[in-house]
Structure formats: C-alpha cells, structure tokens
Enzyme design. Structure first.
Site, PDB file in Angstrom:
ATOM      1  N   GLU A  80       0.850  -1.204   0.000  1.00 10.48           N
ATOM      2  CA  GLU A  80       0.000   0.000   0.000  1.00 10.48           C
ATOM      3  C   GLU A  80       0.884   1.253   0.000  1.00 10.48           C
ATOM      4  O   GLU A  80       1.730   1.430   0.888  1.00 10.48           O
ATOM      5  CB  GLU A  80      -0.919  -0.019   1.227  1.00 10.48           C
ATOM      6  CG  GLU A  80      -1.994   1.045   1.151  1.00 10.48           C
ATOM      7  CD  GLU A  80      -3.029   0.903   2.272  1.00 10.48           C
ATOM      8  OE1 GLU A  80      -3.392  -0.231   2.639  1.00 10.48           O
ATOM      9  OE2 GLU A  80      -3.464   1.948   2.780  1.00 10.48           O
TER      10      GLU A  80
ATOM     11  N   LYS B 167      -7.516  -1.926  11.123  1.00  8.79           N
ATOM     12  CA  LYS B 167      -6.881  -2.280   9.845  1.00  8.79           C
ATOM     13  C   LYS B 167      -5.698  -1.346   9.595  1.00  8.79           C
ATOM     14  O   LYS B 167      -4.631  -1.760   9.141  1.00  8.79           O
ATOM     15  CB  LYS B 167      -7.911  -2.197   8.711  1.00  8.79           C
ATOM     16  CG  LYS B 167      -7.408  -2.697   7.363  1.00  8.79           C
ATOM     17  CD  LYS B 167      -6.662  -1.652   6.564  1.00  8.79           C
ATOM     18  CE  LYS B 167      -6.188  -2.193   5.228  1.00  8.79           C
ATOM     19  NZ  LYS B 167      -5.347  -1.256   4.481  1.00  8.79           N
TER      20      LYS B 167
ATOM     21  N   ASP C 143       4.993 -14.858  11.241  1.00  7.54           N
ATOM     22  CA  ASP C 143       3.746 -15.414  10.710  1.00  7.54           C
ATOM     23  C   ASP C 143       2.627 -14.377  10.859  1.00  7.54           C
ATOM     24  O   ASP C 143       2.050 -14.227  11.933  1.00  7.54           O
ATOM     25  CB  ASP C 143       3.442 -16.700  11.499  1.00  7.54           C
ATOM     26  CG  ASP C 143       2.172 -17.382  11.049  1.00  7.54           C
ATOM     27  OD1 ASP C 143       1.362 -16.758  10.342  1.00  7.54           O
ATOM     28  OD2 ASP C 143       1.981 -18.548  11.433  1.00  7.54           O
TER      29      ASP C 143
ATOM     30  N   HIS D  78      -2.982   9.963   0.610  1.00  5.78           N
ATOM     31  CA  HIS D  78      -3.080   8.625   0.030  1.00  5.78           C
ATOM     32  C   HIS D  78      -2.936   8.685  -1.491  1.00  5.78           C
ATOM     33  O   HIS D  78      -2.152   7.953  -2.091  1.00  5.78           O
ATOM     34  CB  HIS D  78      -4.441   8.050   0.415  1.00  5.78           C
ATOM     35  CG  HIS D  78      -4.553   6.587   0.182  1.00  5.78           C
ATOM     36  ND1 HIS D  78      -4.015   5.667   1.048  1.00  5.78           N
ATOM     37  CD2 HIS D  78      -5.128   5.886  -0.809  1.00  5.78           C
ATOM     38  CE1 HIS D  78      -4.258   4.463   0.608  1.00  5.78           C
ATOM     39  NE2 HIS D  78      -4.931   4.564  -0.538  1.00  5.78           N
TER      40      HIS D  78
HETATM   41  C1  MEV Z   1      -6.120   2.405   4.947  1.00  4.07           C
HETATM   42  O1  MEV Z   1      -5.276   1.353   4.573  1.00  4.07           O
HETATM   43  C2  MEV Z   1      -6.173   2.532   6.455  1.00  4.07           C
HETATM   44  C3  MEV Z   1      -7.162   3.575   6.989  1.00  4.07           C
HETATM   45  O2  MEV Z   1      -8.465   3.334   6.490  1.00  4.07           O
HETATM   46  C4  MEV Z   1      -7.140   3.443   8.496  1.00  4.07           C
HETATM   47  C5  MEV Z   1      -8.182   4.289   9.223  1.00  4.07           C
HETATM   48  O3  MEV Z   1      -9.228   4.582   8.647  1.00  4.07           O
HETATM   49  O4  MEV Z   1      -7.921   4.574  10.394  1.00  4.07           O
HETATM   50  C6  MEV Z   1      -6.759   4.971   6.566  1.00  4.07           C
END
Ligand code: MEV
Length: 425
Positions: free
Chosen positions: A85, A265, A281, A378
């Site tokens: 990413e 995530k 792992d 991003h």
């Molecule tokens: C994207 O990989 C991760 C985010 O969605 C985490 C979040 O929303 O806190 C930007």
C-alpha cells in the site's frame, strides 16, 4: 477432468509451469516468460526460496521499504516494512519524525506467555478425571523433558498445566491448558511437539483425545507502546482542537465496531509490514490481534487516547507472538537483514518495535482523517501507481508530480493531465 492431475508435486519446476501454461492459458509463451522473469539469477538463492513451500514456480515481489527516525525508549531505530500500500511507509516515517522531537515512543512488554491445548472428550466421573490428572501431572512434564531441554537452558519451557472443565459449553469436553515461555522463538513447533508428547502420556481408554495444538489467541503475550506530549506541543494551527477531534476519533473506534475494524486495519498496516519483513507469521498475528480486539464481547479499538491536565497521551496494547530466532527469521536472507538493521532484537524487543509501528500508523491515519482527510496524502502516494499503469516516462512523471504538488490527486485528473501533456508535446 483433464485439468485434474495426480503426482503434481513430483514434476520438475519446468514441467509444472508447462502444465499450468498449457491447461490454464492461451498465451503460453508470454506466461512462461512472465513467470521466469521473477526467478533469481542466483540458482542457490532461488532454490532456497523454492524449498520454503511446495510447488513453487516463481517469486512474488513486494516492496521492502524502511522507515527511519523511530525513537523508541530513547534509542534511534530504522524499521523495515514489507507492504504494497503506497502510503504506509511514508506515513510511518512522517510520524516517527514527528514524535522524535516530542520524547519518542515509550514501550513495555507486559507478559510473554503463550498457550496450547489438548482438547479431549471424557464422559466419566469428573472427580476421577481430576485425580488422574493430579497423579499424572509430573509424568506429563517428564514426557516433554527431551523436547524442552534446549528451551529450558534458554530460560523457557512449560510454565503450567491445568485441567479445564468445558462441559457446560460442550458435552464431555475438557482441556489440558498448557502455558509456555518460548523466549526468542515464536515457538509454534516447540509448543505443538510438547502438546503431542503430553497428549500421548495422558491418553487412556476413556479419554478421547481430539487434538493437540497451540492457540494463536495470546492475551498474555502483550505489549504496550505509547506517545505523549503537552497538547500545545502537538503543533498545527489549533492543537487543542486537533487533540479533541483526535480523541473523539479514538472514542468512536472504542464503541463502534464498523469504525473499529477500519481503525485496527490501519494499525495492522504497520504491524503486518514489520511482521512480514522479519519473516514472522502474519496470519497468526492477525488472528490473535483481532480476537484480542473482541475480548470484551464487541470488537473494539486496539488504541486509546487520553487528554488530562493538558497532556495528550495515545497508546496501544496488543498481543504479539513473534520470534527473532528459528523459522524463516534465520532462513530468509531479507528477514535476517531486517533483524540485523534493528540490532538483532530479542523477541520482546521486536514486540515493542512492531507495536510502535502499529501505533505510528494509527496516529498518521487519525491525524489525516481528522484534518485534511485521508485521500490527500493517500492519492499523492498513489500517483506513481497511476502514472506507471499509464506507461508514463520519467519526464512525464516529473512534470505531472509537480502539477499535483498543491492539489489533491484523482485518477481522472491524472489521466486528463497526461493526455493534455502528450497532446501538447
Ligand atoms: C487504509 O489502509 C487505512 C485507513 O483506512 C485506516 C483508518 O481509517 O484509520 C486509513
């Protein structure tokens, strides 16, 4: 059923590739070339990778980046990250630099106990079973002595064995719950070997052993990483407002599972990248971390935030069962390089570094989300992917990147700018 094959694993690598290309592709030569271009020119190195799994036909590249400027417990670190990413390493580096001038990250390993179970069924008298367990306990430990010898020399081994009655949840179901200390190794093979030896010793006609296996739920293999500073030192136009919104964002993730999953995530963006770079792992880590996030019955944020007496505090607590010796950590040359660059950490030290990478990633995401929005940074990082997809030359990439310096990148805007550039040149 021509595409179902017996003895596939016995074929040579070339035969496997030919079989794949013939049976599942129309453009066989192109496919074979694509597969081969990722082979390593060093045959011995390629063989090492081939042997990690069965039926290897090639390698799959992932970017290996480094995030500098992490100050953890007053010591500078550079953290290796394997991730696809585009914004993850950039975000980690930015946040590392930010906190390096505000006291850095403070970390602490809370506990390092791992667990495994012998799951069995028993329909007899419970007291008889308890008496049998108590009389057998020493023999159970003795049965593992040859397996635990080296681990005991390193200060690890079996910590405890308990009989657990689970019959309220499932008829006749009991467990032997075994606790382990595995020092610098992740310990999966060690734990499973001990469990199987214990199960063999415990076996009796009226005890039906179902399975013996470690648990990837490790709520007692816990680490904490934290940052804190005066609210006014957070910088920006309005640090009080920033701190308040940031804290609200964390509180939302503490009570709203829809948000908590995405919040966590983002944390795993940092965690998995270091776990992968060190040959650990990541499936075990993912499973254990998400189970921990649900330990109170609902899925919650792994990180927390507090503002008290003008001090902003942000921390994470999570379970990480990882190793710095054995397994792929020793076999994969890049995993070895990762550990070397971090000063060959012990497993607890690596737990601290990994937790810190997760906290940094979470800080970056929440800072972006509660200020400019996530897409600004991003998409800026994604710009190169879009330009590469469109076959842009280096010159075109430079010109277009400059044009987006002060505006938010979108796929359609990049396409349009490249079209215009090409039309005018
Ligand atoms: C994207 O990989 C991760 C985010 O969605 C985490 C979040 O929303 O806190 C930007």
């Amino acid at each position: 059923m021509a595409k179902v094959i017996s003895g596939f694993s016995k074929l040579s690598k070339k035969e496997k590739i030919d079989w794949l290309a013939t049976n599942f592709f129309n453009n066989q030569n192109e496919i074979i070339e694509t597969i081969k271009q990722y082979w390593n020119a060093d045959e011995a190195l390629q063989r090492l990778h081939d042997d990690f799994i069965e039926n290897t036909i090639t390698n799959f590249y992932m970017p290996y980046g480094i995030a500098p400027n992490f100050v953890i417990n007053d010591k500078e670190h550079v953290i290796p990250m394997v991730v696809e990413e585009s914004s993850v390493v950039a975000a980690a580096s930015l946040v590392a630099k930010f906190w390096s001038t505000r006291g850095g990250f403070k970390t602490k390993v809370i506990s390092t106990t791992k667990v495994g179970h012998i799951h069995f069924m028993y329909s007899g008298n419970k007291e008889d079973l308890e008496t049998y367990f108590e009389t057998q306990k020493n023999n159970l430990l003795k049965a593992t002595l040859s397996i635990t010898k080296n681990m005991r020399k390193r200060g690890g081994g079996i910590l405890d064995i308990n009989l657990i009655d689970k019959t309220k949840s499932l008829t006749d179901y009991y467990q032997l719950h075994v606790c382990f200390e595995t020092k610098d190794s992740m310990g999966a093979n060690f734990i499973n070997s001990c469990l199987e030896a214990i199960a063999n010793e415990f076996r009796r006609n009226d005890i039906d052993i179902i399975m013996s296996i470690l648990s990837n739920y490790v709520p007692e293999c816990l680490v904490r990483s934290e940052v804190s500073c005066k609210v006014q030192d957070l910088g920006g136009e309005n640090p009080e407002k920033f701190a308040r919104k940031f804290q609200q964002a964390v509180k939302i993730a503490e009570i709203e599972p829809y948000r908590a999953v995405t919040h966590n995530k983002g944390i795993m963006n940092g965690i998995d990248a270091v776990v992968l770079a060190t040959g650990n792992d990541f499936r075990a880590i993912e499973a254990g971390v998400h189970a921990y996030a649900s330990k109170e019955g609902t899925y919650k944020s792994l990180s927390h935030c507090e503002i008290e007496n003008g001090i902003f505090k942000f921390w994470i607590e999570l379970p990480l069962a990882i190793g710095t010796v054995g397994g792929l950590t020793a076999l994969h040359p890049m995993a070895k390089l990762s550990l070397d660059m971090m000063g060959r950490p012990s497993a607890p030290k690596l737990m601290e570094i990994i937790a810190t990478a997760g906290l940094a990633q979470n800080f970056a995401a929440l800072r972006a989300l509660t200020t400019k929005g996530i897409q600004h940074g991003h998409m800026k990082m994604h710009l190169m992917n879009i330009l590469n997809q469109m076959g842009a030359s280096n010159e075109e990439k430079n010109i277009i990147s400059k044009e987006f310096e002060n505006s938010t990148v979108s796929h359609s805007a990049v396409v349009q700018k490249l079209k215009n550039l090409r039309k005018n040149s």
